[in-house]
Design a protein around this motif. Structure first.
Motif, PDB file in Angstrom:
ATOM      1  N   HIS A  86      45.256  41.748  36.739  1.00 26.52           N
ATOM      2  CA  HIS A  86      44.242  40.722  36.988  1.00 26.52           C
ATOM      3  C   HIS A  86      44.219  40.364  38.471  1.00 26.52           C
ATOM      4  O   HIS A  86      45.066  40.810  39.248  1.00 26.52           O
ATOM      5  CB  HIS A  86      44.586  39.466  36.187  1.00 26.52           C
ATOM      6  N   VAL A  87      43.271  39.520  38.819  1.00 31.16           N
ATOM      7  CA  VAL A  87      43.289  38.835  40.117  1.00 31.16           C
ATOM      8  C   VAL A  87      42.965  37.372  39.855  1.00 31.16           C
ATOM      9  O   VAL A  87      42.270  37.041  38.899  1.00 31.16           O
ATOM     10  CB  VAL A  87      42.275  39.418  41.148  1.00 31.16           C
ATOM     11  N   VAL A 101      39.191  43.111  34.215  1.00 31.56           N
ATOM     12  CA  VAL A 101      38.124  44.069  33.936  1.00 31.56           C
ATOM     13  C   VAL A 101      38.659  45.064  32.922  1.00 31.56           C
ATOM     14  O   VAL A 101      39.839  45.425  32.953  1.00 31.56           O
ATOM     15  CB  VAL A 101      37.632  44.780  35.221  1.00 31.56           C
ATOM     16  N   GLY A 102      37.795  45.491  31.996  1.00 34.75           N
ATOM     17  CA  GLY A 102      38.251  46.450  30.994  1.00 34.75           C
ATOM     18  C   GLY A 102      37.190  46.798  29.987  1.00 34.75           C
ATOM     19  O   GLY A 102      35.999  46.534  30.172  1.00 34.75           O
ATOM     20  N   ALA A 158      31.582  38.466  43.200  1.00 37.14           N
ATOM     21  CA  ALA A 158      32.756  37.880  43.852  1.00 37.14           C
ATOM     22  C   ALA A 158      34.045  38.341  43.162  1.00 37.14           C
ATOM     23  O   ALA A 158      35.021  38.704  43.826  1.00 37.14           O
ATOM     24  CB  ALA A 158      32.664  36.358  43.846  1.00 37.14           C
ATOM     25  N   ALA A 159      34.046  38.357  41.836  1.00 35.94           N
ATOM     26  CA  ALA A 159      35.232  38.789  41.097  1.00 35.94           C
ATOM     27  C   ALA A 159      35.505  40.274  41.303  1.00 35.94           C
ATOM     28  O   ALA A 159      36.646  40.684  41.533  1.00 35.94           O
ATOM     29  CB  ALA A 159      35.058  38.487  39.605  1.00 35.94           C
ATOM     30  N   VAL A 176      33.720  42.281  32.671  1.00 36.28           N
ATOM     31  CA  VAL A 176      34.529  41.495  33.594  1.00 36.28           C
ATOM     32  C   VAL A 176      34.619  40.094  32.988  1.00 36.28           C
ATOM     33  O   VAL A 176      33.595  39.448  32.752  1.00 36.28           O
ATOM     34  CB  VAL A 176      33.915  41.455  35.015  1.00 36.28           C
ATOM     35  N   LEU A 177      35.854  39.660  32.729  1.00 40.86           N
ATOM     36  CA  LEU A 177      36.072  38.372  32.082  1.00 40.86           C
ATOM     37  C   LEU A 177      36.754  37.404  33.028  1.00 40.86           C
ATOM     38  O   LEU A 177      37.638  37.782  33.800  1.00 40.86           O
ATOM     39  CB  LEU A 177      36.938  38.544  30.831  1.00 40.86           C
ATOM     40  N   ARG A 178      36.334  36.170  32.938  1.00 36.32           N
ATOM     41  CA  ARG A 178      36.937  35.072  33.697  1.00 36.32           C
ATOM     42  C   ARG A 178      37.729  34.240  32.712  1.00 36.32           C
ATOM     43  O   ARG A 178      37.197  33.802  31.684  1.00 36.32           O
ATOM     44  CB  ARG A 178      35.821  34.257  34.353  1.00 36.32           C
TER      45      ARG A 178
END
Length: 170
Positions: A34-35, A44-45, A94-95, A122-124
């Motif tokens: 992650h970041v 991301v996945g 941005a992510a 892409v999940l937050r």
């Protein structure tokens, strides 16, 4: 109020410094790279060649467990709200800019963001409070089944190769 701010700060610092987080949605917990950017963890996945994200749905919740980078022990567990970012949105861009720098061994580093937009999610993971309850027992679990795991007998010559004494140069 102070405890909530301290919990949020601990979760942020620990998550920033850890290379992996354990995330559990509706299924078993999985280790995910992650970041941390813009106040949340991003993963991301779910695409070809990327980490699976089963049990994580937009608007759902998840529990995130952060481990120590050097010792591997649990530092903090926190509850998250899962938000799926729309491809090409400002938040997605941005992510992805941060995720792209952390993605190791990508087979298509030049077209990676295009592939993510087409084929991945892409999940937050937004912080929603710390889980202060410590587990009663061990959190150790059997590895998840995968077709990549093989069990074979070790070659007969392997012990000799591993344990043979090296001759000292005189």
């Amino acid at each position: 109020m102070t405890d909530a701010l301290l919990d949020a700060a601990l979760a942020e610092e620990a998550t920033k410094k850890s290379g992996l987080i354990w995330v559990q949605g509706t299924g078993p917990a999985r280790a995910l790279w992650h970041v941390w950017t813009e106040g949340a963890a991003h993963v991301v996945g779910d695409g070809p060649g990327e980490q699976p994200l089963p049990g994580l749905a937009d608007g759902g919740s998840a529990q995130v467990t952060v481990r120590s980078k050097d010792k591997g022990g649990r530092i903090v567990a926190w509850n998250a709200e899962v938000v799926e970012l729309a491809p090409r949105s400002e938040a997605w861009e941005a992510a992805v800019a941060e995720l792209k720098g952390k993605r190791l061994n990508a087979p298509d580093s030049e077209q990676m963001t295009e592939r993510w937009a087409r084929e991945c999610r892409v999940l937050r993971l937004e912080f929603r409070g710390a889980d202060r309850a410590l587990p009663d027992g061990s959190l150790a679990a059997a590895p998840l089944p995968t077709p990549l795991t093989t069990r074979r007998e070790i070659p007969a010559a392997l012990p000799r190769l591993l344990f043979k004494k090296r001759k000292r140069a005189s």
